[in-house]
Design a protein around this motif. Structure first.
Motif, short mmCIF file in Angstrom:
data_model
loop_
_atom_site.label_atom_id
_atom_site.label_comp_id
_atom_site.label_asym_id
_atom_site.label_seq_id
_atom_site.Cartn_x
_atom_site.Cartn_y
_atom_site.Cartn_z
N UNK A 279 40.10 54.23 40.73
CA UNK A 279 41.14 53.19 40.64
C UNK A 279 42.43 53.76 40.06
N UNK A 280 42.30 54.69 39.11
CA UNK A 280 43.52 55.30 38.55
C UNK A 280 44.26 56.14 39.59
N UNK A 281 43.54 56.55 40.63
CA UNK A 281 44.17 57.36 41.69
C UNK A 281 44.22 56.60 43.01
N UNK A 282 44.38 55.29 42.92
CA UNK A 282 44.25 54.44 44.11
C UNK A 282 45.33 54.75 45.15
N UNK A 283 46.40 55.45 44.74
CA UNK A 283 47.42 55.82 45.73
C UNK A 283 46.86 56.78 46.78
N UNK A 284 45.76 57.52 46.43
CA UNK A 284 45.19 58.44 47.43
C UNK A 284 43.70 58.19 47.69
N UNK A 285 43.14 57.15 47.05
CA UNK A 285 41.69 56.93 47.18
C UNK A 285 41.39 55.54 47.71
N UNK A 286 40.39 55.46 48.62
CA UNK A 286 39.79 54.16 48.95
C UNK A 286 38.37 54.23 48.44
N UNK A 287 37.89 53.17 47.83
CA UNK A 287 36.58 53.25 47.17
C UNK A 287 35.69 52.06 47.50
N UNK A 288 34.41 52.38 47.69
CA UNK A 288 33.42 51.32 47.88
C UNK A 288 32.38 51.48 46.78
N UNK A 289 32.23 50.43 45.96
CA UNK A 289 31.23 50.47 44.88
C UNK A 289 29.88 50.02 45.45
N UNK A 300 34.65 47.01 37.82
CA UNK A 300 35.59 47.14 38.94
C UNK A 300 36.54 45.94 38.97
N UNK A 301 36.00 44.75 38.73
CA UNK A 301 36.86 43.56 38.71
C UNK A 301 37.91 43.70 37.60
N UNK A 310 45.50 43.69 44.05
CA UNK A 310 45.05 42.40 44.58
C UNK A 310 43.55 42.45 44.92
N UNK A 311 42.89 41.28 44.77
CA UNK A 311 41.43 41.19 44.98
C UNK A 311 41.02 41.63 46.37
N UNK A 312 41.89 41.34 47.36
CA UNK A 312 41.49 41.65 48.74
C UNK A 312 42.18 42.92 49.26
N UNK A 313 42.60 43.79 48.33
CA UNK A 313 43.19 45.08 48.73
C UNK A 313 42.14 45.84 49.55
N UNK A 314 42.52 46.23 50.75
CA UNK A 314 41.55 46.83 51.69
C UNK A 314 41.00 48.17 51.22
N UNK A 315 41.62 48.75 50.17
CA UNK A 315 41.13 50.05 49.69
C UNK A 315 39.91 49.90 48.78
N UNK A 316 39.58 48.64 48.45
CA UNK A 316 38.49 48.45 47.49
C UNK A 316 37.44 47.48 48.01
N UNK A 335 34.83 34.68 45.14
CA UNK A 335 36.04 34.82 44.32
C UNK A 335 37.16 35.55 45.04
N UNK A 336 36.92 35.96 46.30
CA UNK A 336 37.99 36.54 47.11
C UNK A 336 38.01 38.06 47.16
N UNK A 337 36.98 38.72 46.60
CA UNK A 337 36.92 40.19 46.68
C UNK A 337 36.35 40.62 48.04
N UNK A 338 36.62 41.86 48.43
CA UNK A 338 36.05 42.39 49.68
C UNK A 338 34.60 42.80 49.44
#
Ligand SMILES: Cc1cc2nc3c(=O)[nH]c(=O)nc-3n(C[C@H](O)[C@H](O)[C@H](O)COP(=O)(O)OP(=O)(O)OC[C@H]3O[C@@H](n4cnc5c(N)ncnc54)[C@H](O)[C@@H]3O)c2cc1C
Length: 386
Positions: A279-289, A300-301, A310-316, A335-338
């Motif tokens: 998450x600290x490097x979200x400018x270059x990372x997409x992550x699936x927990x 993560x929340x 944002x909750x529905x940011x496609x990178x997470x 709650x609106x998360x992906x």
């Protein structure tokens, strides 16, 4: 965050709930679970007609169907609760070239289906579905390959590239599952090559990090540096790891340092560290927990909140397996998360190793009530009271 049991079981009928109760009650008993698993192995070997029983019980709970088409009801039902599906062709232990091509084609078919359906946000494959395990082990150990094996290696790599290219062309991200540490280097090297090639503007290729391994946080730090220096994006599925016992046993047997943590808390700490780094490097990372752990999912929340993402940011994404931890999946989605669930599918016989792992995972340790069983009992009680 995930304790609304009513939401967790909203789409389950009383009958579904009773079946799940019976299933988890049975497999939570270590002696019964071990006996049943051994019986199934012997029965399959003797070709006894037990497929019908398996299909109506454990398979029905943990799998979508025997084919992609047969999994449609599961896909639709999950999507009604805003939960996506990751179609996971779960035939394991295959060793022939035609089986490997079949597995590749199944992943490609899932990408083709996903490109026109919002309900399928990712595709996935297991590297051992695309090549012989013993070959991957040899490559991992830098053992010289014969000419025939060299051709096999190239075919394996081109199967992976074919899947990743189809994923990128059709804009459907693909997960590469992680496996035993003694073949994982081979997979990591190819995965990074695929990320460099296809994750230039968006993330289409995800590798998987197993945080029970005691070297993975360092690996992640190096990967982040590599990505920044070489201008590619990283896709990662974070999991704790499914082969804990085998890792410890093999290291003991062969006399090398154990590659995994042996204290659960250390795995948890590394998982949460990796999640935080992503998450600290979200400018270059997409992550699936990829986890059923409430603490990591809550972390993560909190991280999204802290970094104003944002909750529905496609990178997470949050992801759980079908039939497991519905309290996390359904509450997070509400709650609106992906959220997306792995939906395993395939012929009953071929999915047995996967089902055996699920049974083992849900066997109670020291007589404790498992997380799934606890939740089912709570919901049964709640329904009785209303
Ligand atoms: C969507 C999804 C995708 C997955 N993909 C993969 C994959 O590609 N590869 C893979 O290997 N697994 C995969 N898994 C399985 C995963 O690795 C875990 O086995 C499973 O999810 C249980 O871990 P948990 O995070 O849910 O949490 P928990 O239930 O809190 O943790 C259980 C895990 O902790 C670890 N552990 C247990 N005891 C100890 C101990 N004494 N010391 C140290 N660590 C211990 C083990 O990894 C065990 O599985 C996936 C799981 C999900 C949900």
């Amino acid at each position: 965050m995930f304790d609304n049991i009513k939401v967790a079981f909203e789409d389950k009928s009383d009958r579904d709930l009773s079946r799940a109760y019976l299933l988890f009650k049975t497999i939570s008993n270590p002696i019964i679970s071990k006996t049943l698993t051994a019986f199934v192995k012997i029965a399959m070997w003797l070709h006894l007609p037990i497929n019908g029983v398996i299909k109506a019980t454990v398979y029905k709970h943990f799998c979508g169907g025997t084919t992609i088409k047969n999994s449609q009801d599961t896909i639709d039902k999950l999507w009604e609760s805003h939960i996506g599906t990751i179609l996971d062709f779960s035939a394991e232990g295959k060793e022939s070239e035609s089986d490997f091509n079949r597995a590749m084609n199944e992943t490609i078919a899932s990408i083709n289906k996903a490109k026109s359906e919002n309900s399928i946000p990712f595709s996935v494959f297991k590297p051992t579905g695309l090549s012989r395990f013993s070959l991957l082990k040899k490559i991992n150990n830098n053992i010289k390959l014969s000419e025939k094996e060299e051709i096999e290696r190239k075919t394996f790599e081109s199967r992976i590239e074919n899947i990743c290219k189809t994923a990128s062309d059709n804009q459907v991200p693909v997960f590469i599952d992680a496996e035993e540490s003694w073949i994982q280097n081979t997979i990591d090297i190819i995965a990074v090559r695929m990320m460099k090639k296809f994750n230039t503007k968006e993330v289409w290729v995800f590798n998987t990090l197993q945080l029970y391994r005691n070297d993975r946080v360092l690996y992640l730090e190096k990967l982040l540096t590599n990505a920044r220096e070489n201008n590619f994006l990283i896709g990662l599925k974070l999991v704790r790891g499914a082969y804990h016992e085998q890792e410890i046993e093999r290291a003991k047997e062969k006399g090398y340092p154990c590659p995994v943590h042996t204290i659960k808390k250390n795995t948890d700490t590394d998982y949460n560290k990796a999640l935080t780094l992503c998450i600290e490097n979200i400018d270059i990372v997409s992550v699936c927990a990829g986890t059923h752990n409430e603490e990591s999912s809550s972390l993560l929340i909190n991280l999204l909140d802290k970094h104003k993402i944002s909750k529905d940011d496609k990178r997470i994404y949050f992801s759980q397996l079908l039939g497991m931890s519905d309290h996390i999946s359904y509450n997070a989605a509400k709650q609106g998360f992906n959220v997306a669930k792995y939906v395993p599918y395939g012929p009953v016989n071929d999915v047995i190793p996967y089902l055996t792992r699920r049974a083992k995972e849900n066997t109670s340790i020291a007589g404790q009530m498992g997380r799934e069983l606890n939740n089912i009992i709570a919901e049964k009680k709640r329904r009785k009271e209303v």
